[in-house]
Design a protein around this motif. Structure first.
Motif, mmCIF file in Angstrom:
data_model
loop_
_atom_site.group_PDB
_atom_site.id
_atom_site.type_symbol
_atom_site.label_atom_id
_atom_site.label_comp_id
_atom_site.label_asym_id
_atom_site.label_seq_id
_atom_site.Cartn_x
_atom_site.Cartn_y
_atom_site.Cartn_z
ATOM 1 N N ASP A 50 -96.436 -96.452 1.661
ATOM 2 C CA ASP A 50 -95.160 -96.191 2.283
ATOM 3 C C ASP A 50 -95.730 -97.335 3.757
ATOM 4 O OD1 ASP A 50 -94.216 -94.923 0.633
ATOM 5 O OD2 ASP A 50 -94.747 -92.904 1.372
ATOM 6 N N ARG A 51 -96.657 -97.247 4.283
ATOM 7 C CA ARG A 51 -96.623 -97.920 5.257
ATOM 8 C C ARG A 51 -96.707 -99.793 5.038
ATOM 9 N NH1 ARG A 51 -100.562 -100.478 7.912
ATOM 10 N NH2 ARG A 51 -101.644 -100.398 5.992
ATOM 11 N N LEU A 52 -97.115 -100.069 4.142
ATOM 12 C CA LEU A 52 -97.236 -101.380 3.925
ATOM 13 C C LEU A 52 -95.824 -101.415 3.600
ATOM 14 C CD1 LEU A 52 -100.349 -101.033 1.618
ATOM 15 C CD2 LEU A 52 -100.363 -102.729 3.797
ATOM 16 N N ARG A 65 -89.536 -109.046 5.261
ATOM 17 C CA ARG A 65 -89.043 -109.843 4.776
ATOM 18 C C ARG A 65 -87.397 -109.818 6.060
ATOM 19 N NH1 ARG A 65 -87.002 -113.229 2.226
ATOM 20 N NH2 ARG A 65 -88.448 -113.533 1.353
ATOM 21 N N ASN A 66 -87.670 -108.951 7.011
ATOM 22 C CA ASN A 66 -86.219 -109.176 7.953
ATOM 23 C C ASN A 66 -86.251 -110.347 8.321
ATOM 24 O OD1 ASN A 66 -84.784 -107.417 6.792
ATOM 25 N ND2 ASN A 66 -85.935 -105.359 7.874
ATOM 26 N N LEU A 67 -87.890 -109.992 9.308
ATOM 27 C CA LEU A 67 -88.972 -111.406 9.741
ATOM 28 C C LEU A 67 -88.001 -113.035 9.745
ATOM 29 C CD1 LEU A 67 -89.356 -111.689 12.812
ATOM 30 C CD2 LEU A 67 -91.663 -111.811 11.948
ATOM 31 N N ILE A 68 -88.774 -113.055 8.000
ATOM 32 C CA ILE A 68 -88.271 -114.019 7.245
ATOM 33 C C ILE A 68 -86.572 -114.591 7.407
ATOM 34 C CG2 ILE A 68 -87.887 -114.868 5.802
ATOM 35 C CD1 ILE A 68 -91.088 -113.767 4.843
ATOM 36 N N ASN A 69 -86.311 -114.233 7.101
ATOM 37 C CA ASN A 69 -83.976 -113.265 6.622
ATOM 38 C C ASN A 69 -83.841 -114.272 8.578
ATOM 39 O OD1 ASN A 69 -84.679 -112.991 4.014
ATOM 40 N ND2 ASN A 69 -83.927 -111.320 4.690
ATOM 41 N N ARG A 70 -84.522 -113.594 9.418
ATOM 42 C CA ARG A 70 -83.877 -113.628 10.650
ATOM 43 C C ARG A 70 -83.695 -115.138 10.971
ATOM 44 N NH1 ARG A 70 -85.712 -110.076 15.139
ATOM 45 N NH2 ARG A 70 -86.177 -111.952 16.434
ATOM 46 N N TYR A 71 -85.627 -115.178 10.662
ATOM 47 C CA TYR A 71 -86.153 -117.452 11.062
ATOM 48 C C TYR A 71 -85.094 -118.399 10.301
ATOM 49 C CZ TYR A 71 -89.113 -120.636 11.065
ATOM 50 O OH TYR A 71 -89.838 -122.455 11.411
ATOM 51 N N GLU A 72 -84.817 -117.508 8.809
ATOM 52 C CA GLU A 72 -84.005 -118.812 8.254
ATOM 53 C C GLU A 72 -83.309 -118.600 8.907
ATOM 54 O OE1 GLU A 72 -84.369 -117.060 4.564
ATOM 55 O OE2 GLU A 72 -86.526 -118.213 3.578
ATOM 56 N N THR A 73 -82.322 -117.587 9.476
ATOM 57 C CA THR A 73 -80.949 -117.371 10.130
ATOM 58 C C THR A 73 -80.216 -118.282 10.886
ATOM 59 O OG1 THR A 73 -79.957 -115.506 8.555
ATOM 60 C CG2 THR A 73 -78.852 -115.979 10.488
ATOM 61 N N ILE A 74 -81.733 -118.217 12.166
ATOM 62 C CA ILE A 74 -81.946 -118.924 13.127
ATOM 63 C C ILE A 74 -81.929 -120.422 12.800
ATOM 64 C CG2 ILE A 74 -83.062 -119.997 15.537
ATOM 65 C CD1 ILE A 74 -83.770 -116.581 15.174
ATOM 66 N N LEU A 75 -82.598 -120.898 11.806
ATOM 67 C CA LEU A 75 -82.941 -122.459 11.176
ATOM 68 C C LEU A 75 -81.982 -123.023 10.852
ATOM 69 C CD1 LEU A 75 -86.091 -122.698 9.672
ATOM 70 C CD2 LEU A 75 -85.694 -123.486 11.398
ATOM 71 N N VAL A 97 -90.785 -104.738 4.607
ATOM 72 C CA VAL A 97 -89.529 -104.758 4.879
ATOM 73 C C VAL A 97 -89.822 -105.394 6.085
ATOM 74 C CG1 VAL A 97 -87.387 -103.728 5.260
ATOM 75 C CG2 VAL A 97 -89.009 -102.601 3.915
ATOM 76 N N ASP A 98 -90.803 -105.586 7.015
ATOM 77 C CA ASP A 98 -90.315 -105.682 8.609
ATOM 78 C C ASP A 98 -90.340 -107.428 8.517
ATOM 79 O OD1 ASP A 98 -89.608 -103.456 9.027
ATOM 80 O OD2 ASP A 98 -91.700 -103.286 10.193
#
Length: 72
Positions: free
Chosen positions: A34-36, A44-54, A41-42
């Motif tokens: 569950d921790r992993l 994946r969210n960070l990658i999505n945010r980074y891609e959006t900014i790019l 998820v965290d």
């Protein structure tokens, strides 16, 4: 006959103890899973945010990915 019953009771007690130990291990593994999952998820969210900014900055994500060295 009484000795045999005592031996069976002892064996049963050992088995019950081992089952409890195995259940504890399984519980710990599920907590770790569950921790992993939460970390994934965290990430994946960070990658999505980074891609959006790019994308918003006008960067070409596919071009940036192509520039990643092959050892990554």
């Amino acid at each position: 006959m009484e000795d045999r019953i005592t031996e069976i009771e002892i064996a049963l007690a050992h088995q019950e103890l081992e089952i409890e130990k195995l259940n504890d291990v399984i519980r710990q593994q599920w907590l770790e899973i569950d921790r992993l999952k939460a970390q994934m998820v965290d990430a994946r969210n960070l990658i999505n945010r980074y891609e959006t900014i790019l994308e918003e900055s006008g960067s070409n994500i596919d071009q940036l990915r192509a520039e990643i060295p092959p050892h990554y």
